[in-house]
Design a protein around this motif. Structure first.
Motif, PDB file in Angstrom:
ATOM      1  N   CYS A 115       2.384   1.165   0.559  1.00 53.50           N
ATOM      2  CA  CYS A 115       3.436   0.141   0.528  1.00 53.50           C
ATOM      3  C   CYS A 115       2.949  -1.165   1.134  1.00 53.50           C
ATOM      4  O   CYS A 115       3.269  -2.257   0.633  1.00 53.50           O
ATOM      5  CB  CYS A 115       4.671   0.643   1.266  1.00 53.50           C
ATOM      6  SG  CYS A 115       5.588   1.945   0.411  1.00 53.50           S
ATOM      7  N   TYR A 116       2.158  -1.089   2.200  1.00 57.77           N
ATOM      8  CA  TYR A 116       1.689  -2.310   2.847  1.00 57.77           C
ATOM      9  C   TYR A 116       0.626  -3.027   2.030  1.00 57.77           C
ATOM     10  O   TYR A 116       0.558  -4.265   2.043  1.00 57.77           O
ATOM     11  CB  TYR A 116       1.196  -2.004   4.266  1.00 57.77           C
ATOM     12  CG  TYR A 116       2.259  -2.317   5.291  1.00 57.77           C
ATOM     13  CD1 TYR A 116       2.269  -3.524   5.975  1.00 57.77           C
ATOM     14  CD2 TYR A 116       3.297  -1.423   5.522  1.00 57.77           C
ATOM     15  CE1 TYR A 116       3.267  -3.829   6.883  1.00 57.77           C
ATOM     16  CE2 TYR A 116       4.304  -1.718   6.431  1.00 57.77           C
ATOM     17  CZ  TYR A 116       4.286  -2.919   7.098  1.00 57.77           C
ATOM     18  OH  TYR A 116       5.287  -3.224   7.983  1.00 57.77           O
ATOM     19  N   VAL A 117      -0.202  -2.281   1.314  1.00 60.98           N
ATOM     20  CA  VAL A 117      -1.143  -2.923   0.394  1.00 60.98           C
ATOM     21  C   VAL A 117      -0.375  -3.594  -0.742  1.00 60.98           C
ATOM     22  O   VAL A 117      -0.665  -4.733  -1.131  1.00 60.98           O
ATOM     23  CB  VAL A 117      -2.149  -1.900  -0.152  1.00 60.98           C
ATOM     24  CG1 VAL A 117      -3.026  -2.523  -1.241  1.00 60.98           C
ATOM     25  CG2 VAL A 117      -3.037  -1.372   0.969  1.00 60.98           C
ATOM     26  N   GLY A 118       0.635  -2.909  -1.265  1.00 61.87           N
ATOM     27  CA  GLY A 118       1.413  -3.456  -2.367  1.00 61.87           C
ATOM     28  C   GLY A 118       2.210  -4.687  -1.984  1.00 61.87           C
ATOM     29  O   GLY A 118       2.235  -5.677  -2.732  1.00 61.87           O
ATOM     30  N   VAL A 119       2.856  -4.670  -0.827  1.00 63.18           N
ATOM     31  CA  VAL A 119       3.677  -5.819  -0.438  1.00 63.18           C
ATOM     32  C   VAL A 119       2.805  -7.023  -0.107  1.00 63.18           C
ATOM     33  O   VAL A 119       3.221  -8.174  -0.309  1.00 63.18           O
ATOM     34  CB  VAL A 119       4.595  -5.456   0.746  1.00 63.18           C
ATOM     35  CG1 VAL A 119       3.819  -5.350   2.055  1.00 63.18           C
ATOM     36  CG2 VAL A 119       5.718  -6.480   0.893  1.00 63.18           C
ATOM     37  N   ALA A 120       1.591  -6.788   0.374  1.00 60.29           N
ATOM     38  CA  ALA A 120       0.690  -7.915   0.636  1.00 60.29           C
ATOM     39  C   ALA A 120       0.310  -8.606  -0.668  1.00 60.29           C
ATOM     40  O   ALA A 120       0.297  -9.848  -0.747  1.00 60.29           O
ATOM     41  CB  ALA A 120      -0.567  -7.419   1.362  1.00 60.29           C
ATOM     42  N   PHE A 121       0.030  -7.843  -1.715  1.00 60.12           N
ATOM     43  CA  PHE A 121      -0.256  -8.443  -3.021  1.00 60.12           C
ATOM     44  C   PHE A 121       0.987  -9.149  -3.573  1.00 60.12           C
ATOM     45  O   PHE A 121       0.880 -10.186  -4.221  1.00 60.12           O
ATOM     46  CB  PHE A 121      -0.721  -7.370  -4.007  1.00 60.12           C
ATOM     47  CG  PHE A 121      -2.142  -6.928  -3.790  1.00 60.12           C
ATOM     48  CD1 PHE A 121      -3.125  -7.831  -3.452  1.00 60.12           C
ATOM     49  CD2 PHE A 121      -2.497  -5.596  -3.939  1.00 60.12           C
ATOM     50  CE1 PHE A 121      -4.439  -7.436  -3.248  1.00 60.12           C
ATOM     51  CE2 PHE A 121      -3.803  -5.181  -3.742  1.00 60.12           C
ATOM     52  CZ  PHE A 121      -4.780  -6.103  -3.401  1.00 60.12           C
ATOM     53  N   GLU A 122       2.146  -8.578  -3.317  1.00 62.01           N
ATOM     54  CA  GLU A 122       3.379  -9.194  -3.808  1.00 62.01           C
ATOM     55  C   GLU A 122       3.630 -10.543  -3.138  1.00 62.01           C
ATOM     56  O   GLU A 122       4.082 -11.489  -3.777  1.00 62.01           O
ATOM     57  CB  GLU A 122       4.558  -8.253  -3.556  1.00 62.01           C
ATOM     58  CG  GLU A 122       5.855  -8.743  -4.149  1.00 62.01           C
ATOM     59  CD  GLU A 122       6.984  -7.736  -4.010  1.00 62.01           C
ATOM     60  OE1 GLU A 122       7.860  -7.941  -3.145  1.00 62.01           O
ATOM     61  OE2 GLU A 122       6.975  -6.751  -4.756  1.00 62.01           O
ATOM     62  N   VAL A 123       3.314 -10.647  -1.857  1.00 61.96           N
ATOM     63  CA  VAL A 123       3.560 -11.883  -1.115  1.00 61.96           C
ATOM     64  C   VAL A 123       2.470 -12.922  -1.384  1.00 61.96           C
ATOM     65  O   VAL A 123       2.763 -14.084  -1.672  1.00 61.96           O
ATOM     66  CB  VAL A 123       3.663 -11.591   0.397  1.00 61.96           C
ATOM     67  CG1 VAL A 123       3.698 -12.878   1.201  1.00 61.96           C
ATOM     68  CG2 VAL A 123       4.895 -10.752   0.687  1.00 61.96           C
ATOM     69  N   PHE A 124       1.202 -12.508  -1.305  1.00 62.20           N
ATOM     70  CA  PHE A 124       0.093 -13.459  -1.354  1.00 62.20           C
ATOM     71  C   PHE A 124      -0.427 -13.736  -2.755  1.00 62.20           C
ATOM     72  O   PHE A 124      -1.092 -14.748  -2.969  1.00 62.20           O
ATOM     73  CB  PHE A 124      -1.059 -12.963  -0.475  1.00 62.20           C
ATOM     74  CG  PHE A 124      -0.689 -12.802   0.975  1.00 62.20           C
ATOM     75  CD1 PHE A 124      -0.095 -13.841   1.671  1.00 62.20           C
ATOM     76  CD2 PHE A 124      -0.928 -11.618   1.644  1.00 62.20           C
ATOM     77  CE1 PHE A 124       0.260 -13.705   2.999  1.00 62.20           C
ATOM     78  CE2 PHE A 124      -0.586 -11.471   2.978  1.00 62.20           C
ATOM     79  CZ  PHE A 124       0.011 -12.510   3.656  1.00 62.20           C
ATOM     80  N   VAL A 125      -0.147 -12.858  -3.726  1.00 61.34           N
ATOM     81  CA  VAL A 125      -0.611 -13.074  -5.101  1.00 61.34           C
ATOM     82  C   VAL A 125       0.571 -13.432  -6.005  1.00 61.34           C
ATOM     83  O   VAL A 125       0.615 -14.515  -6.582  1.00 61.34           O
ATOM     84  CB  VAL A 125      -1.345 -11.829  -5.640  1.00 61.34           C
ATOM     85  CG1 VAL A 125      -1.763 -12.042  -7.099  1.00 61.34           C
ATOM     86  CG2 VAL A 125      -2.572 -11.529  -4.792  1.00 61.34           C
ATOM     87  N   LYS A 126       1.534 -12.528  -6.106  1.00 61.47           N
ATOM     88  CA  LYS A 126       2.683 -12.781  -6.969  1.00 61.47           C
ATOM     89  C   LYS A 126       3.536 -13.928  -6.449  1.00 61.47           C
ATOM     90  O   LYS A 126       4.050 -14.736  -7.219  1.00 61.47           O
ATOM     91  CB  LYS A 126       3.522 -11.515  -7.093  1.00 61.47           C
ATOM     92  CG  LYS A 126       4.643 -11.621  -8.108  1.00 61.47           C
ATOM     93  CD  LYS A 126       5.393 -10.300  -8.233  1.00 61.47           C
ATOM     94  CE  LYS A 126       6.506 -10.384  -9.253  1.00 61.47           C
ATOM     95  NZ  LYS A 126       7.220  -9.082  -9.391  1.00 61.47           N
ATOM     96  N   GLY A 127       3.680 -14.021  -5.124  1.00 59.86           N
ATOM     97  CA  GLY A 127       4.470 -15.104  -4.545  1.00 59.86           C
ATOM     98  C   GLY A 127       3.899 -16.467  -4.864  1.00 59.86           C
ATOM     99  O   GLY A 127       4.631 -17.417  -5.173  1.00 59.86           O
TER     100      GLY A 127
END
Length: 342
Positions: A115-127
């Protein structure tokens, strides 16, 4: 600061009652939002409490809900000044305690890491992608609104001109055309965007945490300063065991795939699925950098081999980030050149 490990909401996060968990998560979120001055050492104290709170959580559904609450629900709401320190505190805690996790509780912690790897990509890449898209859409929307306003103003002036003389009508038309042209010129100012170097600064800072911690090429660095300095807010980053590296290598592209945007091509029934091409801007070299370093500088051969397999994942070729090398068989080439006996 007060001992955050003993605050009520930390204990309530492990409750089997959803209402109690949601209330505790809201309290934690408000606390982190209001305390932007929290140091890394303060956040480590908080994460120690959260770690053992998660340790004592039971039932798979409760564990999964708590893992997603501590990641996908919490991280995007953190202030920008806190998010990197909070993530660093998480990886320091995982590196410290990973050896002590028993096999019965290992699965839920591996899910928390995912979950923490996924949310980091969601914030720093997708965001960042959504932010750039929002800027482009916002600029186009403002331009359309101003053009529509200019057209309405022009039509209104034309209606007023009909009741006036021909001379006044010509004067009004010149003024209307001049105003319309002036408005259009003002709205065609290009929208300035951040350069590529500054656009991915937050992602680069996060990947440096990963390279320093769980994807470090060393399990133990004898030259690392292991002392904690409260004045400079320095806490050494543990590198963790190889099991943590294997887990990150397994899920790295899985979680990245969830935040990428692909071309939408409808395939007919019975037709093979076409390769999906990524349409969004993604700094893949930067994202794969820690794995490439691990492949080259990894201390153990199995880790280097597993990193190499991750870099040769079929999806990287399908998404268009890598091209296949054409291998020519020397035997076939020599047979084609030889024409036989005369």
């Amino acid at each position: 600061m007060t001992d955050v490990q003993r605050t009520p909401f930390v204990k309530d996060l492990a409750s089997s009652d959803r209402k109690v968990r949601d209330k505790a998560l809201d309290s934690l979120t408000l606390f982190l939002r209001s305390r932007t001055d929290l140091s890394l050492i303060d956040l480590l104290k908080l994460w120690k409490g959260l770690f053992f709170c998660f340790y004592h959580s039971d039932r798979p559904l409760t564990q999964q809900a708590l893992a997603r609450s501590l990641s996908y629900s919490l991280i995007p709401t953190l202030p920008r000044s806190t998010v990197h320190r909070f993530l660093r505190a998480f990886w320091i805690t995982i590196g410290r305690e990973f050896h002590a996790i028993d096999r019965l509780r290992l699965d839920k912690y591996m899910y928390l890491i995912r979950c923490y790897v996924g949310v980091a990509f969601e914030v720093f890449v997708k965001g960042k992608q959504q932010q750039q898209t929002g800027q482009d859409d916002g600029g186009k929307k403002r331009k359309r609104e101003e053009e529509e306003a200019a057209a309405k103003s022009k039509n209104a002036k034309k209606q007023n001109k009909r009741s006036k003389g021909k001379k006044n009508q010509e004067v009004d038309e010149e003024q209307s055309n001049g105003a319309s042209n002036g408005t259009t010129n003002d709205t065609q100012t290009p929208i300035t965007t951040d350069s590529d170097a500054s656009k991915w600064t937050d992602l680069k800072s996060y990947l440096s945490i990963i390279s320093e911690g769980p994807l470090n090429s060393l399990n133990f660095d004898p030259d690392q300063d292991t002392s904690i300095n409260e004045k400079t807010d320095y806490v050494p980053m543990p590198h963790g065991p190889d099991g943590l590296r294997y887990h990150l290598l397994d899920l790295w592209l899985d979680e990245l795939e969830k935040v990428l945007e692909f071309e939408q091509e409808d395939s007919e029934e019975g037709e093979e699925e076409k390769p999906r091409k990524v349409v969004s801007e993604v700094p893949m070299d930067l994202i794969l950098g820690p794995i490439e370093t691990l492949r080259v500088e990894g201390l153990h051969k199995p880790v280097r081999t597993r990193a190499g397999e991750a870099l040769e994942d079929e999806r990287l070729y399908e998404w268009g980030f890598k091209e296949r090398k054409v291998v020519v068989d020397e035997d076939e080439e020599s047979e084609e050149e030889w024409g036989g006996f005369d």
